[in-house]
Design an enzyme around this catalytic site. Structure first.
Site, PDB file in Angstrom:
ATOM      1  N   GLU A   1      78.651  36.212  64.645  1.00 42.04           N
ATOM      2  CA  GLU A   1      79.674  36.422  65.676  1.00 42.04           C
ATOM      3  C   GLU A   1      80.459  37.704  65.373  1.00 42.04           C
ATOM      4  O   GLU A   1      80.750  38.497  66.268  1.00 42.04           O
ATOM      5  CB  GLU A   1      80.621  35.215  65.736  1.00 42.04           C
ATOM      6  CG  GLU A   1      81.557  35.264  66.930  1.00 42.04           C
ATOM      7  CD  GLU A   1      82.502  34.070  67.039  1.00 42.04           C
ATOM      8  OE1 GLU A   1      82.339  33.093  66.277  1.00 42.04           O
ATOM      9  OE2 GLU A   1      83.386  34.113  67.907  1.00 42.04           O
TER      10      GLU A   1
ATOM     11  N   GLU B   1      88.514  26.348  63.559  1.00 42.41           N
ATOM     12  CA  GLU B   1      88.164  25.931  64.927  1.00 42.41           C
ATOM     13  C   GLU B   1      86.686  25.537  65.002  1.00 42.41           C
ATOM     14  O   GLU B   1      86.322  24.499  65.552  1.00 42.41           O
ATOM     15  CB  GLU B   1      88.476  27.080  65.900  1.00 42.41           C
ATOM     16  CG  GLU B   1      88.070  26.818  67.328  1.00 42.41           C
ATOM     17  CD  GLU B   1      87.277  27.981  67.943  1.00 42.41           C
ATOM     18  OE1 GLU B   1      87.831  29.097  68.044  1.00 42.41           O
ATOM     19  OE2 GLU B   1      86.113  27.767  68.334  1.00 42.41           O
ATOM     20  N   HIS B   2      85.820  26.354  64.425  1.00 41.67           N
ATOM     21  CA  HIS B   2      84.387  26.033  64.396  1.00 41.67           C
ATOM     22  C   HIS B   2      84.148  24.702  63.696  1.00 41.67           C
ATOM     23  O   HIS B   2      83.395  23.858  64.170  1.00 41.67           O
ATOM     24  CB  HIS B   2      83.617  27.120  63.633  1.00 41.67           C
ATOM     25  CG  HIS B   2      83.126  28.230  64.503  1.00 41.67           C
ATOM     26  ND1 HIS B   2      81.793  28.567  64.605  1.00 41.67           N
ATOM     27  CD2 HIS B   2      83.793  29.080  65.315  1.00 41.67           C
ATOM     28  CE1 HIS B   2      81.661  29.589  65.445  1.00 41.67           C
ATOM     29  NE2 HIS B   2      82.854  29.920  65.889  1.00 41.67           N
TER      30      HIS B   2
ATOM     31  N   HIS C   1      90.105  30.791  63.048  1.00 45.26           N
ATOM     32  CA  HIS C   1      88.889  30.763  63.857  1.00 45.26           C
ATOM     33  C   HIS C   1      87.798  29.944  63.173  1.00 45.26           C
ATOM     34  O   HIS C   1      87.091  29.154  63.806  1.00 45.26           O
ATOM     35  CB  HIS C   1      88.433  32.204  64.101  1.00 45.26           C
ATOM     36  CG  HIS C   1      87.093  32.313  64.733  1.00 45.26           C
ATOM     37  ND1 HIS C   1      85.965  32.646  64.007  1.00 45.26           N
ATOM     38  CD2 HIS C   1      86.679  32.119  66.006  1.00 45.26           C
ATOM     39  CE1 HIS C   1      84.918  32.651  64.814  1.00 45.26           C
ATOM     40  NE2 HIS C   1      85.319  32.327  66.028  1.00 45.26           N
TER      41      HIS C   1
END
Lengths: 418, 429
Positions: free
Chosen positions: B143, B70-71, B67
């Site tokens: 997040e 991905e950022h 994740h």
């Protein structure tokens, strides 16, 4: 896409013909006055009417019928401007993919839902009424679990102007407890009696056949063009904005700033505000770049415009110690816009985003219908004209509109679990 | 290169594997204005233990690294962020990471060729620095905090953790705050080099344009790039035993209503059928027995024992050596003990008549048509079908239509509902 207009029993009916989609979609709109005190009744009615009819008196019977109609989709939604626009929506598989006669069967079923609700004497059915009530109670409880929802409702209720948005359109526990099967039935009857009805249909069908089906199902409309939907203009300035912080058992804090827009013009509401909103709080906007990317203060920050109620809302998930910092950045970025510190790139990107959205309308049945409804009911321009107007908006206009932004509420739902 | 045709629904897909191993799927929606593309890799939240490319030993990464990566791929050396680029043409861009995959997607109307090229380019040209990795930590920690306030998300994480023993569902997709703090630039690059080779990736495009034209755009883009040879990726193998990890558990969270999830884990080899047949049969069976149309559901609602319709899902777990079918049944009630007893009694009935079976089958057929009305729906159909089955083949649509009552009965007969895991989600007070 063009439309054809017909008058059936004094109801304005609009056909949009295309063979692009595999389904037929129909919106039946009821326009009527409303009172914010009746929000709960509207919401309860929405649920009750979808649960059973006089021909299918239990949910299970209704759902089995839907199954035999190839699982058609239906629903009811409410929009509140100065008038209530209650939209009954139907979406079903075109009979050319299923069986002959399915178009008519599906539409007959749909109108049964609208005009033939489940009732005993002069009251709605108690058992189904109670089931609908339970659904709403459950929904209200779930809202209490949603930190964003809580923060939004708490902050919006502090708005100093008397706008419909101040009141939760999904209703509340207290009002729900006062409604009875009989009072809801009377409420329903009043709506049917007083509303102006308009119909929009999109898909691949024969005009002749569709007119026949609608003529069979529609009732005589005695309120044609009686209601004119309009937005709310705010003229009174807030000199002392409300600031409130409340504690809650969450890990993250929710930060909200609400701005009134004073004396907004029609042009500003329809064409300038969408651009201002995009530049300030859209994707990769000033707020996104400064609060998230430059300062790592949030995972999300965005602004929402409610043009018809002259309101702009900014929302972000932050850590509680950054309240002042985020507030400062938001005010600073609005000042930037006021001072015309908008790059050509920012202006053009905002326009491209909005135009792109408009160009996608033709790929979606629901959006096509909404577009025509906007044109005909809200008297907004059609897509081609809309794009022209968007292209003509200048930096000066965006700056000028931002000068009409008047801070009304600053709020934080402070997470104390951190 | 070949076409997969779905004659009954009037759609076809061009599929091709490029020289560098990238597999491409292209579907044309002729009269539409917009397009959507998804570029994804077989690298997700569960892939934290593997042999990095060029190395010999297994490495265990902090959870959340897929994740985080991905950022970071949205960062560009030129300084113009990916969002900025796409904004210029009003094109939507985003990405998501789940337990199994990371997917980058665009949706727009203008500049198709330019935007498709850019999608391939920005994902295939990583730009990581110590500074930009450090900066991202603050954002992702927010997040993670947002997720900690989402009781439904915590619920699903617990459900999965309790079903599986070996497959590492104790790790969340975003990672814990500690995990996020421990992620380094070097680890991110190792992950990138191992998992983002074209042979481990797929590209799907739904657009108004002619399929071979679209294929040429992709081929020209990939031809201009050089990729090192990629050996098979060595990921930690999970045996995953048959029994559930934890059979009964309670999770307290900020909810107002108590509810529970009743999950059943079954070895796929027990069924003498393919995935679609199993999925549709169990779906129809549950729909009939406990779904919103069932007597069971309605009676419990009428008596006030449950507050909303029972919902359920059927899925497959392919991560371990043994493959499993999972059923999740969600019920909103304060009387979980009583309801569980009633549910188990109902599930053991195994009766359904042929007329009902045929009626319920209509839902499966019509949902495909409803999805195909929009570009996003069509992409969802393509992406979902491919990831569910591991391939695309027109015979699968035939199977849906031609699933016989006898085949259905045989599958239902083999249902073993004893291997269960229950998680109760209840208010903190």
């Amino acid at each position: 896409m063009e439309y054809k207009k017909y008058n059936i029993k004094n109801v304005d009916v609009y056909f949009i013909k295309t063979d692009k989609f595999k389904t037929i979609k129909m919106d039946v709109l009821f326009l009527n006055d409303y009172d914010v005190k009746d929000f709960t009744k509207h919401k309860l009615l929405q649920n009750y009417l979808c649960r059973s009819t006089n021909n299918f008196k239990t949910e299970i019977k209704l759902q089995r019928e839907i199954l035999s109609l190839y699982d058609l989709g239906y629903g009811i939604s409410n929009n509140y401007l100065n008038v209530n626009i209650k939209s009954f929506n139907l979406n079903f598989l075109n009979e050319k993919y299923t069986e002959k006669g399915m178009n008519e069967k599906s539409i007959d079923f749909f109108f049964d839902l609208i005009y033939n609700p489940n009732k005993n004497n002069n009251s709605f059915d108690e058992e189904n009424f109670n089931l609908s009530k339970k659904v709403l109670e459950s929904m209200y409880k779930r809202q209490l679990e949603d930190s964003n929802y809580q923060a939004e409702r708490n902050s919006i209720s502090l708005i100093t102007s008397d706008l419909p948005i101040k009141y939760d359109s999904t209703g509340n526990f207290e009002d729900l407890s006062k409604i009875t099967p009989k009072s809801l039935y009377n409420f329903y009857k009043k709506i049917i009696k007083e509303s102006d009805v308009k119909v929009f249909v999109i898909g691949d069908f024969s005009d002749e056949e569709m007119i026949k089906i609608l003529d069979k199902n529609l009732k005589e409309n005695k309120n044609k063009d009686k209601y004119i939907p309009k937005g709310f203009k705010i003229t009174k300035k807030t000199d002392n904005p409300v600031e409130k912080i409340e504690n809650a058992n969450y890990n993250q804090s929710i930060f909200i700033m609400i701005y009134k827009i004073l004396n907004i013009t029609e042009r500003e509401k329809n064409y300038v505000l969408p651009i201002l909103n995009e530049i300030l709080g859209g994707s990769n906007s000033k707020l996104f770049k400064n609060v998230r990317e430059k300062n790592s203060l949030a995972y999300y920050i965005y602004s929402t415009r409610i043009g018809f109620q002259s309101t702009l809302i900014i929302e972000s998930g932050i850590s509680k110690e950054n309240f002042e910092k985020v507030k400062e950045i938001v005010i600073g970025q609005i000042d930037e816009i006021k001072n015309k510190n908008i790059t050509n790139k920012e202006l053009n990107s905002a326009k491209e985003k909005i135009k792109s959205n408009v160009l996608k309308i033709d790929d979606n049945q629901g959006r096509i219908l909404n577009d025509y409804e906007s044109e005909i009911i809200y008297k907004l321009k059609n897509s081609k004209e809309f794009i022209k107007q968007i292209e003509s908006v200048t930096k000066e206009e965006v700056a000028s509109l931002s000068n009409k932004l008047n801070l009304d509420v600053t709020y934080m739902l402070k997470g104390v679990n951190e | 290169m070949k076409y997969i045709e779905y004659k009954e629904i009037n759609e076809k897909v061009l599929t091709h594997k490029l020289e560098n191993g990238l597999e491409v799927f292209i579907l044309r929606k002729k009269d539409y204005n917009s397009y959507e593309a998804r570029f994804f890799t077989n690298f997700g939240g569960l892939d934290i233990e593997f042999v990095p490319k060029g190395e010999k030993n297994f490495k265990k990464m902090p959870a959340g690294i897929a994740h985080f990566l991905e950022h970071k791929l949205f960062e560009q050396k030129s300084g113009e962020a990916v969002f900025e680029f796409y904004k210029k043409s009003g094109t939507y861009v985003n990405a998501f990471t789940n337990y199994k995959k990371t997917c980058y997607h665009i949706n727009g109307v203008k500049n198709f060729k330019k935007n498709l090229n850019y999608l391939l380019d920005f994902v295939q040209e990583p730009y990581l620095t110590d500074k930009n990795v450090e900066k991202e930590k603050g954002i992702i920690i927010e997040e993670a905090k947002m997720n900690l306030d989402d009781p439904d998300r915590l619920f699903i994480e617990r459900i999965l953790k309790n079903i599986f023993t070996d497959i590492p569902y104790e790790n969340t997709v975003v990672g814990s705050i500690e995990d996020i703090k421990n992620i380094t630039k070097e680890d991110l690059l190792k992950c990138y080099n191992t998992f983002y080779h074209p042979s481990n990736m797929k590209l799907m495009v739904v657009s108004p344009y002619e399929e071979k034209e679209v294929l040429k755009i992709i081929e020209d883009n990939q031809k201009s790039k050089k990729f090192e040879k990629q050996n098979e990726i060595i990921k930690k193998e999970y045996k995953e035993k048959e029994e559930v990890n934890v059979s009964y558990d309670t999770l307290k969270a900020d909810v107002k209503e108590k509810r529970f999830c009743y999950s059943i884990k079954m070895n796929i080899n027990k069924f003498n059928a393919n995935k679609i047949e199993i999925y549709d049969s169990i779906g129809i069976y549950l729909s009939f027995l406990i779904g919103s149309l069932s007597e069971f559901n309605l009676n419990l609602k009428k008596k006030g024992i449950i507050r909303r319709n029972i919902s359920y899902s059927v899925s497959f777990e392919d991560k371990g050596k043994e493959k499993y079918v999972l059923i999740h049944i969600y019920i909103n009630t304060d009387n979980e003990k009583e309801v569980i007893k009633l549910l188990e009694k109902e599930l053991s009935k195994k009766e359904i008549n042929e007329k009902d079976f045929n009626d319920f089958k209509k839902i499966i057929i019509s949902s495909i048509f409803f999805n195909l009305n929009t570009i996003s729906g069509t992409m969802g159909f393509l992406y979902g079908t491919y990831n569910f089955l591991g391939e695309l083949d027109s015979k699968y649509f035939d199977i849906e239509k031609n699933l016989t009552f006898d085949k259905f009965k045989n599958i239902i007969k083999q249902l073993d509902l004893t291997n269960k895991s229950i998680v109760i989600l209840e208010p903190k007070e």
